[in-house]
Scaffold this active site. Structure first.
Site, PDB file in Angstrom:
ATOM      1  N   GLN A 206      40.290  59.062  22.690  1.00 22.99           N
ATOM      2  CA  GLN A 206      38.832  58.798  22.500  1.00 22.99           C
ATOM      3  C   GLN A 206      37.990  60.006  22.957  1.00 22.99           C
ATOM      4  O   GLN A 206      37.998  60.239  24.182  1.00 22.99           O
ATOM      5  CB  GLN A 206      38.364  57.730  23.304  1.00 22.99           C
ATOM      6  CG  GLN A 206      37.143  57.146  22.726  1.00 22.99           C
ATOM      7  CD  GLN A 206      36.455  56.155  23.235  1.00 22.99           C
ATOM      8  OE1 GLN A 206      36.028  55.767  24.701  1.00 22.99           O
ATOM      9  NE2 GLN A 206      36.313  54.864  22.770  1.00 22.99           N
TER      10      GLN A 206
ATOM     11  N   TYR B 184      26.668  56.059  24.147  1.00 26.52           N
ATOM     12  CA  TYR B 184      27.150  57.469  24.204  1.00 26.52           C
ATOM     13  C   TYR B 184      26.575  58.550  23.103  1.00 26.52           C
ATOM     14  O   TYR B 184      25.955  57.869  22.353  1.00 26.52           O
ATOM     15  CB  TYR B 184      28.733  57.411  24.498  1.00 26.52           C
ATOM     16  CG  TYR B 184      29.156  56.800  25.684  1.00 26.52           C
ATOM     17  CD1 TYR B 184      28.585  57.116  27.036  1.00 26.52           C
ATOM     18  CD2 TYR B 184      30.066  55.819  25.444  1.00 26.52           C
ATOM     19  CE1 TYR B 184      29.054  56.439  27.990  1.00 26.52           C
ATOM     20  CE2 TYR B 184      30.808  54.960  26.738  1.00 26.52           C
ATOM     21  CZ  TYR B 184      30.019  55.382  27.824  1.00 26.52           C
ATOM     22  OH  TYR B 184      30.420  54.732  29.206  1.00 26.52           O
TER      23      TYR B 184
ATOM     24  N   ARG C  36      34.485  54.875  16.721  1.00 32.73           N
ATOM     25  CA  ARG C  36      34.132  53.695  17.235  1.00 32.73           C
ATOM     26  C   ARG C  36      32.595  53.525  17.123  1.00 32.73           C
ATOM     27  O   ARG C  36      31.661  54.507  17.675  1.00 32.73           O
ATOM     28  CB  ARG C  36      34.513  53.588  18.710  1.00 32.73           C
ATOM     29  CG  ARG C  36      34.149  52.289  19.189  1.00 32.73           C
ATOM     30  CD  ARG C  36      34.887  51.638  20.782  1.00 32.73           C
ATOM     31  NE  ARG C  36      35.403  50.477  20.643  1.00 32.73           N
ATOM     32  CZ  ARG C  36      35.650  49.575  21.856  1.00 32.73           C
ATOM     33  NH1 ARG C  36      35.791  50.498  22.993  1.00 32.73           N
ATOM     34  NH2 ARG C  36      36.215  48.579  21.706  1.00 32.73           N
TER      35      ARG C  36
ATOM     36  N   CYS D  56      36.529  37.024  32.929  1.00 28.09           N
ATOM     37  CA  CYS D  56      35.786  36.931  34.203  1.00 28.09           C
ATOM     38  C   CYS D  56      35.391  38.341  34.898  1.00 28.09           C
ATOM     39  O   CYS D  56      34.327  38.326  35.656  1.00 28.09           O
ATOM     40  CB  CYS D  56      36.604  36.187  35.356  1.00 28.09           C
ATOM     41  SG  CYS D  56      38.350  37.380  35.955  1.00 28.09           S
TER      42      CYS D  56
ATOM     43  N   ALA E  16      46.907  31.064  44.912  1.00 32.38           N
ATOM     44  CA  ALA E  16      47.897  31.813  45.953  1.00 32.38           C
ATOM     45  C   ALA E  16      49.074  31.567  46.438  1.00 32.38           C
ATOM     46  O   ALA E  16      50.094  32.399  46.234  1.00 32.38           O
ATOM     47  CB  ALA E  16      47.044  32.207  47.237  1.00 32.38           C
TER      48      ALA E  16
ATOM     49  N   GLU F 213      53.195  20.437  47.074  1.00 31.71           N
ATOM     50  CA  GLU F 213      51.762  20.187  46.875  1.00 31.71           C
ATOM     51  C   GLU F 213      51.416  18.400  47.186  1.00 31.71           C
ATOM     52  O   GLU F 213      52.070  17.625  46.728  1.00 31.71           O
ATOM     53  CB  GLU F 213      51.144  20.465  45.496  1.00 31.71           C
ATOM     54  CG  GLU F 213      50.065  20.002  44.916  1.00 31.71           C
ATOM     55  CD  GLU F 213      48.989  20.638  45.868  1.00 31.71           C
ATOM     56  OE1 GLU F 213      47.940  19.669  46.065  1.00 31.71           O
ATOM     57  OE2 GLU F 213      48.885  21.712  45.905  1.00 31.71           O
TER      58      GLU F 213
ATOM     59  N   GLN G 161      41.144  24.623  44.551  1.00 34.96           N
ATOM     60  CA  GLN G 161      40.100  24.962  44.187  1.00 34.96           C
ATOM     61  C   GLN G 161      39.531  25.540  42.959  1.00 34.96           C
ATOM     62  O   GLN G 161      38.625  25.430  42.140  1.00 34.96           O
ATOM     63  CB  GLN G 161      39.192  25.693  45.211  1.00 34.96           C
ATOM     64  CG  GLN G 161      39.521  25.290  46.716  1.00 34.96           C
ATOM     65  CD  GLN G 161      38.112  24.522  47.222  1.00 34.96           C
ATOM     66  OE1 GLN G 161      37.277  24.051  46.168  1.00 34.96           O
ATOM     67  NE2 GLN G 161      38.222  24.054  48.312  1.00 34.96           N
TER      68      GLN G 161
ATOM     69  N   LYS H 285      33.697  27.058  31.605  1.00 30.24           N
ATOM     70  CA  LYS H 285      34.710  27.591  32.716  1.00 30.24           C
ATOM     71  C   LYS H 285      36.006  26.988  32.224  1.00 30.24           C
ATOM     72  O   LYS H 285      36.918  26.986  32.997  1.00 30.24           O
ATOM     73  CB  LYS H 285      34.367  27.106  33.853  1.00 30.24           C
ATOM     74  CG  LYS H 285      32.999  27.731  34.531  1.00 30.24           C
ATOM     75  CD  LYS H 285      33.039  29.611  34.588  1.00 30.24           C
ATOM     76  CE  LYS H 285      33.971  29.931  35.619  1.00 30.24           C
ATOM     77  NZ  LYS H 285      33.597  29.456  36.889  1.00 30.24           N
TER      78      LYS H 285
END
Length: 648
Positions: free
Chosen positions: A102, A172, A220, A344, A397, A416, A426, A436
């Site tokens: 690019q 740009y 682009r 996200c 995690a 668990e 959570q 979400k």
């Protein structure tokens, strides 16, 4: 669905591409600081080529000394950079993809500190973001700039690339010439569309002349600029037709500029493929292939966009960061094995944010796949000695640590305390607010990886010290998360005072009005959730602003929605007590009363709690990870889980 349209070959000019999946140009921080290309960048892009993408477009590369807009941006303005570019082209070709560079010039969208001199642009209008003085090009200097693009392309061809992409979007230089907002010239490079696109005409014709018919030329371009007085849809369609007449082989359709960053990097709330309507209009107006970007990540959405004729190719920006193997998994029908991108931007856009990253975590990557940049430091192999591993807690995690350890050959059992359908901890609760829902996808992915690699999943079981001592694991991983807390103020235990988590999962039913204490991510998302049930919603935050723990595009989009929904926002406001339906707080040194709220909801954070006494004595190796160690972001917790899984 066999995704026939996605994997049907197609030519761009004379370049035959094996499928319709494209890695678009994105900053990676994987090149060297001096703009050269070495093994790290080759490994990064090579992994995506091996993953099955048809085209890999490498990140913005500077065409002259004043072009750079990012630290470590690759450079094209001297023959000394050809050896590194050759290594990169070879790495991509070895992986089986077509290699495109690019061509980039930041123009006004850079700083003196970045380039060591005053930025330059078609007109003297400064950047809305950087607000620095800009030198306007003379006509002679524009012709010199055009030659810089052409000579950069010649070097790319010498290095073995299949073509170039001329960056004329995102604020740009190419867009600065084309946009009526930034081009006020009255020479041959200004005025109407023909004048504003003359810059592009000379560059495209020059590249074709010097590099030949076999060298692919892609532009682009923006469908819309997203700013007052900027490029709009109708002009973009005309511009597309003119680019075709100048000899372009394909058009890569994007949107936005620096001053409308959410259009460039659409947040989670934006639909996948949101820009398809304008792309389809452009496609129907030209006779060359079009590529489309716009938060694509779902294989079925991609297939439908191509099959119904919205676009010919799909650019998978953040999704290609999340999973280099996306095309191979899609082609093989292994959809559940795909690391999902949910838009996200918490990791892929924070590769230079040292405050949010942990030691050893750098370069572009994904919150759900810390290994995605393919650096040597994040690669791993089989364990030297299989061990009995006990993981407590099926949050993100814990699952990350579990499946990686199991993949490496360890005997892993994960316990668990909740039922199977509450896996995710959570993170699952975080999926309940509006927009979400996609957070359920990475939870399903982590669970799938555990099952695929042989992790024994035990649900509905709360583990205690006696059980651990009985099982005698070689390795104990405690990933039990954290618990929300309330401020220690009078009235915090009243019947109308709730925790945000209880409201989100439906344990507490709301009445007609609610006040949320805490304006971080959890607080503002809970406030938006409450608008489904409450006519009046307020957020109180003691800091100067709200949602500061969200990436800027996600944050800006959410704040716009809160304003549209008339959510009351009180910042620099410290709550002191709760009395019935009234919250008393201090604001600017004075006490204020926020009256008439049926419910008060705490969203002030969580804190870890020690689950076991003398935890270090319960196994030969003990790791307390994620929120169980310290309440913080999912980004940090998942990275920590990955590192533990790789190290044991």
């Amino acid at each position: 669905m066999n995704f026939e349209s996605t994997f049907k070959p197609m030519c761009i000019g004379k370049m035959l591409v094996k499928n319709r999946l494209v890695v678009p140009a994105m900053d990676s921080a994987m090149c060297e600081e001096d703009g050269t290309i070495e093994k790290m960048a080759c490994d990064y892009y090579g992994a995506r080529a091996k993953g099955g993408f048809g085209i890999v477009i490498t990140e913005i590369a500077a065409v002259d000394e004043r072009a750079s807009g990012m630290p470590g941006e690759p450079r094209l303005y001297s023959d000394e950079y050809i050896p590194g570019l050759t290594k990169l082209a070879n790495a991509i070709h070895t992986g089986g993809a077509k290699a495109i560079v690019q061509l980039h010039h930041a123009g006004r969208e850079t700083t003196r500190a970045m380039i060591g001199q005053t930025p330059t642009a078609p007109s003297s209008i400064p950047s809305v973001v950087y607000r620095e003085h800009v030198n306007e090009y003379t006509t002679e200097q524009v012709y010199e700039l055009i030659d810089s693009y052409i000579q950069a392309s010649v070097r790319c061809k010498k290095a073995g690339f299949d073509g170039i992409e001329f960056h004329s979007a995102h604020g740009y230089m190419g867009l600065q010439f084309m946009s009526p907002r930034t081009n006020k010239r009255i020479d041959e490079f200004g005025g109407g569309i023909s004048g504003r696109s003359y810059f592009h005409k000379l560059i495209i014709e020059g590249i074709r002349r010097e590099c030949g018919e076999d060298f692919a030329i892609i532009v682009r371009m923006d469908s819309i600029e997203g700013r007052a007085g900027g490029l709009e849809e109708e002009e973009s369609i005309v511009f597309a037709r003119m680019l075709e007449s100048y000899g372009v082989d394909a058009l890569n359709i994007s949107a936005g500029t620096y001053a409308s960053w959410d259009v460039i990097v659409p947040p989670t709330a934006w639909q996948q493929g949101w820009n398809w309507r304008i792309c389809r209009r452009i496609k129907e107006s030209v006779n060359i292939p079009v590529l489309l970007a716009g938060r694509f990540s779902d294989p079925y959405v991609i297939e439908q966009a191509i099959e119904r004729g919205d676009t010919d190719f799909v650019c998978l920006g953040r999704q290609s960061i999340a999973d280099p193997e996306f095309p191979n998994k899609m082609a093989g029908g292994n959809i559940e094995d795909i690391v999902p991108c949910v838009g996200c931007t918490q990791r892929c856009m924070s590769f230079n944010d040292h405050d949010s990253l942990q030691e050893g975590d750098w370069g572009v990557s994904c919150i759900f796949n810390p290994m995605s940049n393919n650096r040597k430091e994040v690669q791993y192999g089989p364990a030297e000695e299989p061990k009995k591993v006990m993981v407590i807690g099926a949050g993100v995690a814990g699952m990350e640590a579990a499946w990686i350890a199991a993949e490496r050959g360890h005997n892993v059992t994960l316990y668990e305390k909740n039922e199977e359908n509450k896996t995710g901890g959570q993170f699952l609760i975080a999926s309940y607010p509006p927009y979400k829902q996609e957070l359920t996808r990475p939870i399903k992915y982590f669970k799938r990886m555990c099952e695929k690699h042989g992790v024994k999943m035990v649900y509905n079981m709360a583990v205690d010290t006696a059980f651990i001592q009985k099982e005698k694991p070689d390795v104990l991983i405690v990933a039990t998360g954290a618990k929300p807390f309330k401020l220690n103020i009078p009235g915090n235990d009243a019947e109308n005072v709730f925790q945000a988590n209880d409201v989100l999962v439906g344990n507490k039913i709301l009445a007609n009005s609610a006040l949320v204490i805490g304006g971080g991510m959890v607080g503002v998302e809970t406030a938006e959730f409450c608008k489904d049930y409450c006519e009046r919603v307020a957020v109180v935050e003691m800091q100067e602003d709200i949602a500061m723990d969200l990436y800027m595009t996600v944050r800006d989009d959410l704040i716009k929605r809160l304003k549209k929904e008339d959510v009351e926002i009180y910042t620099n406001t410290k709550v002191s007590r709760i009395e019935g339906n009234t919250v008393y707080a201090e604001q600017d040194g004075k006490e204020i009363a926020l009256e008439g709220f049926d419910h008060i909801i705490f969203a002030v954070g969580s804190k870890s709690e020690a689950q076991f006494e003398n935890v270090e004595s319960l196994a030969k190796e003990v790791y307390v990870i994620g929120d169980a160690k310290k309440a913080r972001s999912a980004l940090q917790a998942i990275f920590e889980g990955a590192r533990v899984g790789m190290s044991i």
